[in-house]
Design an enzyme around this catalytic site. Structure first.
Site, mmCIF file in Angstrom:
data_model
loop_
_atom_site.group_PDB
_atom_site.id
_atom_site.type_symbol
_atom_site.label_atom_id
_atom_site.label_comp_id
_atom_site.label_asym_id
_atom_site.label_seq_id
_atom_site.Cartn_x
_atom_site.Cartn_y
_atom_site.Cartn_z
ATOM 1 N N HIS A 365 -6.214 0.208 0.190
ATOM 2 C CA HIS A 365 -4.824 -0.133 0.523
ATOM 3 C C HIS A 365 -3.788 0.567 -0.335
ATOM 4 O O HIS A 365 -2.591 0.294 -0.173
ATOM 5 C CB HIS A 365 -4.601 -1.645 0.393
ATOM 6 C CG HIS A 365 -5.216 -2.444 1.498
ATOM 7 N ND1 HIS A 365 -4.548 -2.752 2.668
ATOM 8 C CD2 HIS A 365 -6.440 -2.991 1.619
ATOM 9 C CE1 HIS A 365 -5.338 -3.468 3.451
ATOM 10 N NE2 HIS A 365 -6.502 -3.631 2.833
ATOM 11 N N LYS A 556 10.424 -7.409 2.267
ATOM 12 C CA LYS A 556 9.094 -7.026 1.783
ATOM 13 C C LYS A 556 9.052 -7.336 0.291
ATOM 14 O O LYS A 556 10.084 -7.620 -0.308
ATOM 15 C CB LYS A 556 8.848 -5.540 2.034
ATOM 16 C CG LYS A 556 10.006 -4.640 1.545
ATOM 17 C CD LYS A 556 9.790 -3.168 1.869
ATOM 18 C CE LYS A 556 10.030 -2.822 3.310
ATOM 19 N NZ LYS A 556 8.829 -2.374 4.007
ATOM 20 N N ARG A 557 7.869 -7.256 -0.311
ATOM 21 C CA ARG A 557 7.768 -7.395 -1.763
ATOM 22 C C ARG A 557 8.769 -6.466 -2.445
ATOM 23 O O ARG A 557 9.010 -5.354 -1.971
ATOM 24 C CB ARG A 557 6.350 -7.028 -2.210
ATOM 25 C CG ARG A 557 5.265 -7.939 -1.661
ATOM 26 C CD ARG A 557 5.111 -9.208 -2.403
ATOM 27 N NE ARG A 557 4.759 -8.958 -3.789
ATOM 28 C CZ ARG A 557 4.387 -9.901 -4.639
ATOM 29 N NH1 ARG A 557 4.329 -11.164 -4.232
ATOM 30 N NH2 ARG A 557 4.104 -9.620 -5.880
ATOM 31 N N LYS A 562 9.063 0.880 -3.016
ATOM 32 C CA LYS A 562 9.668 0.536 -1.723
ATOM 33 C C LYS A 562 11.179 0.823 -1.713
ATOM 34 O O LYS A 562 11.823 0.819 -0.679
ATOM 35 C CB LYS A 562 9.393 -0.926 -1.389
ATOM 36 C CG LYS A 562 7.897 -1.210 -1.108
ATOM 37 C CD LYS A 562 7.643 -2.703 -0.925
ATOM 38 C CE LYS A 562 6.199 -3.075 -0.683
ATOM 39 N NZ LYS A 562 5.734 -2.832 0.699
ATOM 40 N N THR A 668 3.428 -3.032 7.549
ATOM 41 C CA THR A 668 3.278 -3.757 8.810
ATOM 42 C C THR A 668 4.592 -4.446 9.160
ATOM 43 O O THR A 668 4.834 -4.744 10.332
ATOM 44 C CB THR A 668 2.159 -4.817 8.727
ATOM 45 O OG1 THR A 668 2.367 -5.599 7.533
ATOM 46 C CG2 THR A 668 0.786 -4.178 8.699
ATOM 47 N N LYS A 672 6.463 -5.164 12.904
ATOM 48 C CA LYS A 672 7.016 -6.439 13.400
ATOM 49 C C LYS A 672 8.473 -6.265 13.805
ATOM 50 O O LYS A 672 8.926 -6.820 14.813
ATOM 51 C CB LYS A 672 6.931 -7.510 12.313
ATOM 52 C CG LYS A 672 5.536 -7.838 11.839
ATOM 53 C CD LYS A 672 5.607 -8.640 10.537
ATOM 54 C CE LYS A 672 4.309 -8.578 9.776
ATOM 55 N NZ LYS A 672 4.460 -9.024 8.376
#
Ligand SMILES: *Cc1c(COP(=O)(O)O)cnc(C)c1O
Length: 827
Positions: A365, A556-557, A562, A668, A672
């Protein structure tokens, strides 16, 4: 009314959905029998419990029937080992799977309650950190739905992911006691317990190695039944709770030493207390290692026992079970299966090893070196002495095999070795997973390519066929049917109801993208979902936002890669531009925007917490500035989790997927959001690339450096200061943040954060991508000014998302990795 997927695609249901009157009778009965209240006194929480019991009964019947069928046919099963399962709530999904939503809503109307309000009373099962755990949950839904005989195995954490609260702009963490009031959804299996052993030493006895353990804890099974949709098939999530061998030390108790009486119990049971709130760095040391071994050892005993109940020998184990490692957290399972087969069941080492390799497969991952799990050899020796010996033997035989590929190249062998010999010797869990598996996959096309080009290049040079790609997916049942009921009924009216089981049906929406009446219906639904999201924002943050503004969402985290901070740089850029040009730019008025963040930072991750605080500080200034009004709002929705995501995804216009190219394995959340009609602004990274391929270049805003350019820039010596010096807009933004414009009471609060960009190397290249990002945001505005065009592209996004159903992903795993053909996967 929603057209439910026809049951003609599946086995005949063994249970009839009860008529509304029956269902109401069932609720009444359970209020009395299970909850213990009179129906006239029932609170919404009581009703949630009672409705859950009605559904639970039917799930139980399905579970028993499915187990009997699989036992009868001696089915090949998938065993999915994962430290995390981010399940969220169960009731609404269970009612959907049982075709009971309508009857339940009707039944509840007799108590003057809506189904939605009742479902909201259920706490989330937040047994995971983020994407990895949610993937496991989507996979269980798809395994049940496509009819794959399957078990998910994990830990029944007493406390789920911490609850996030914000105080004075800062993240505070609170325990999440999700089991406090019990859960209607688990089935304790009183007679399924296994001993799990730790510590001690290894003794040679008659030429064999015998593990003399020092401590033992019992693993007790608690099942959650995961129902398939449009089928009677179910999957099982079996979670292990650690139970001390003896309840309390009665001698200590009798002498009045209550602390010691309890401490022995706690010492064992703490194994299943908490989920480590960290998905990126190894933490918690010894207890974390014990957790990993604990659930793996119990799961291996369970699958061996199931196998031996159906077959006289373990020699055919690999034909009957496929064990999948969701990341390296369960990698110790490779050594454990070897121990069980060789030490306990007396299979020859070579025979056991052949079985092992055929049985295991592994998903990676992350490419980030600091996130690859390693354990000190000394710690494994201390906690699992026999396993350390087994790992050494696996390593020796592997390195002998590898040496034949490049004779004399010791560097090559040192890179491949299961043991990292630099400094303190450590076991590389990814290497153990690769060597012990027949297939290894990444989670998007780019990620899988990078795996074999970078961190696993040496392995790929000796075993090219072992590496493959399985692009992630999400379950359309939760992320569309349940989260977005209005869009779902529009789809039902337009396409029929079968998209739930065959998401490629969404393609047919393309015909309607310019149809004015379809567009009107689509936009009205988006607006209603934005109203719902605006209500959540106001309730949780106190900030009123306009549903007529563009909802720009990054959820998200919180992590540097990110790049939530890049998003903040854009927000401040826009703030300054609005102040400088209140009437707009290029003859165009400002497109009003609401920028929405949500996400948790790992509790020890100082920089991520600083970014959360910055978002709040900037938001407080902008939201209170009367010169700005609705032109710009910045909010942070606290306590991100599955249920919060179910409200945010349908209300988003713009999906921020802005990681540095080459760092996000897949994502992911991006799927969504697009599935619910948001357009993506994103980098050429992870699954964004495949989203672009499926929706078309005109329907996505791609910006920034691509992976090879990122690599080249870093190699050539990246100088962030050059971007600061050459871009006055960027300079003004960084100066404002670093100079305390948003923190007048503590002007230096973000000096270090900005310095990490300017002077600390800006590892994730925010400054390099800044100009391209801001330009892409202007293209977003331009398109949003043309609502019909925006709408057509949003519809095109939904239409292109068929391939991102986790049903597709699971069918690929089943065929190419697990080699299982179930009835339902023959499409
Ligand atoms: C989907 C999901 C994630 C993963 O989000 P990414 O944007 O892919 O990182 C994390 N947390 C929750 C609650 C989710 O539903």
């Amino acid at each position: 009314m929603v057209t439910q997927p026809s049951s003609s695609t599946s086995a005949t249901p063994t249970t009839r959905p009860p008529a509304p009157a029956d269902l109401q009778a069932g609720i009444d009965q359970h209020l009395l029998d299970t909850v213990g209240v009179e129906s006239s006194e029932a609170t919404p929480t009581d009703l949630m419990q009672a409705v859950s019991q009605v559904a639970r009964q039917q799930l139980s019947q399905r579970w028993v029937a499915a187990q009997a069928r699989d036992r009868e046919s001696k089915a090949r099963r998938v065993v999915y080992l994962s430290m995390e399962f981010l399940m969220g709530r169960t009731l609404s999904n269970a009612l959907g799977a049982l075709n009971l939503r309508g009857p339940a809503a009707a039944g509840l109307s007799h108590y003057a309650q809506t189904l939605e309000d009742i479902c909201d009373r259920e706490p989330d099962a937040a047994l995971g950190n983020g994407g990895l755990g949610r993937l496991a949950a989507c996979f269980l839904d798809s395994m049940a739905t496509v009819g794959l005989p399957s078990f998910g195995y994990g830990i029944r954490y007493e406390y789920g992911m911490f609850a996030q609260d914000i105080q004075n702009g800062a993240q505070m963490e609170y325990p999440d006691p999700w089991l406090e009031n019990g859960t209607p959804w688990e089935f304790p299996r009183a007679n399924i317990t296994y001993p799990v052993r730790f510590g001690g030493w290894v003794e040679p006895v008659d030429g064999k190695s015998v593990w003399r353990h020092a401590g033992e804890v019992a693993a007790k099974a608690y099942d959650m039944v995961v129902p398939g949709h449009g089928t009677d098939k179910v999957s099982t999530l079996r979670l292990w709770k650690a139970v001390a061998p003896a309840h309390i030390d009665l001698n200590a108790f009798n002498t009045g030493d209550y602390a010691r009486a309890a401490s022995a119990k706690n010492e064992y049971e703490n194994i299943s207390w908490v989920l480590y709130p960290n998905d990126s760095t190894p933490a918690g040391r010894e207890l974390r290692l014990k957790q990993e071994y604990f659930f793996v050892a119990a799961s291996v005993q369970d699958l061996i026992q199931r196998h031996l109940a159906e077959h006289p020998t373990l020699l055919n184990l690999a034909e009957k079970v496929a064990i999948h490692l969701n990341d390296t957290h369960p990698a110790i399972g490779v050594a454990e299966l070897m121990r069980v087969l060789h030490d306990e069941h007396n299979l020859a080492w070579g025979t056991a090893w052949a079985i092992c390799r055929k049985t295991f497969s592994y998903t990676n991952h992350t490419l980030m070196p600091e996130a690859l799990e390693t354990w000190p050899v000394a710690l494994i020796q201390h906690v699992l002495p026999r396993h350390m010996e087994i790992i050494f033997r696996i390593n020796k035989e592997f390195l002998d095999e590898a040496a034949a590929h490049r004779p004399g190249d010791n560097q090559f062998l040192a890179r491949l070795s299961l043991i990292d010999e630099h400094g303190e010797r450590r076991v590389r869990m990814a290497h153990l997973s690769i060597v012990g598996s027949h297939k290894v996959n990444g989670v998007s096309a780019l990620h899988s390519d990078l795996l074999v080009q970078t961190i696993f290049a040496d392995f790929a040079s000796i075993w090219p066929d072992r590496f493959t790609n399985m692009t992630n997916g999400v379950t359309p049942r939760r992320w569309l049917a349940q989260a977005n009921p209005d869009l779902s009924s529009l789809l039902d009216r337009t396409l029929g109801g079968n998209w739930r089981l065959d998401l490629d049906q969404l393609q047919r929406l393309r015909e309607h993208k310019h149809d004015p009446s379809f567009q009107n219906a689509f936009m009205a639904i988006k607006r209603a979902n934005k109203v719902r999201l605006a209500a959540l924002i106001e309730r949780t943050t106190g900030v009123k936002v306009s549903p007529d503004s563009l909802f720009d969402v990054q959820v998200k985290r919180i992590h540097e890669y990110k790049r939530q901070l890049l998003n903040v740089l854009h927000v401040v850029t826009r703030y300054q531009a609005i102040l400088a040009h209140p009437e707009g730019v290029n003859g165009q008025p400002w497109v009003p925007r609401t920028v929405v963040f949500a996400g948790k930072a790992a509790s020890s991750y100082v920089t991520a917490k600083s970014i959360i605080r910055l978002i709040h500080d900037v938001g407080a200034v902008i939201n209170a500035d009367p010169r700005i009004g609705d032109k710009l709002k910045l909010v942070f929705v606290p306590n991100y989790g599955v249920s919060v995501a179910e409200v945010i995804m349908p209300g988003a216009d713009l999906s921020e997927q802005i990681s540095t190219a080459g760092t996000e394995a897949s994502g992911t959340g991006n799927m969504k959001l697009a599935l619910n009609g948001a357009l993506t602004i994103g980098t050429d990274d992870g699954a964004n690339i495949e989203i672009r391929q499926n929706v078309g270049d005109d329907n996505i805003f791609i910006f920034g450096l691509r992976t090879p350019e990122v690599q080249a820039l870093r190699q050539s010596g990246y100088q962030p200061m050059r971007y600061y010096d050459n871009n006055p807009e960027l300079k003004a933004v960084l100066d404002a943040i670093a100079g305390g414009q948003f923190t007048p009471t503590e002007p230096g609060r973000y000096r270090a954060l900005v310095d990490s960009l300017l002077w600390g190397g800006d590892h994730y290249l925010l400054l390099a991508d800044y100009a391209s990002y801001v330009a892409a945001q202007s293209r977003v505005d331009d398109l949003y000014r043309r609502p019909d065009e925006w709408c057509a592209r949003a519809i095109t996004n939904v239409a292109g998302m068929g391939v991102f159903s986790s049903d597709r992903t699971i069918r690929e795993y089943a065929r190419q990795i697990w080699h299982i053909e179930a009835d339902a996967i023959k499409t």
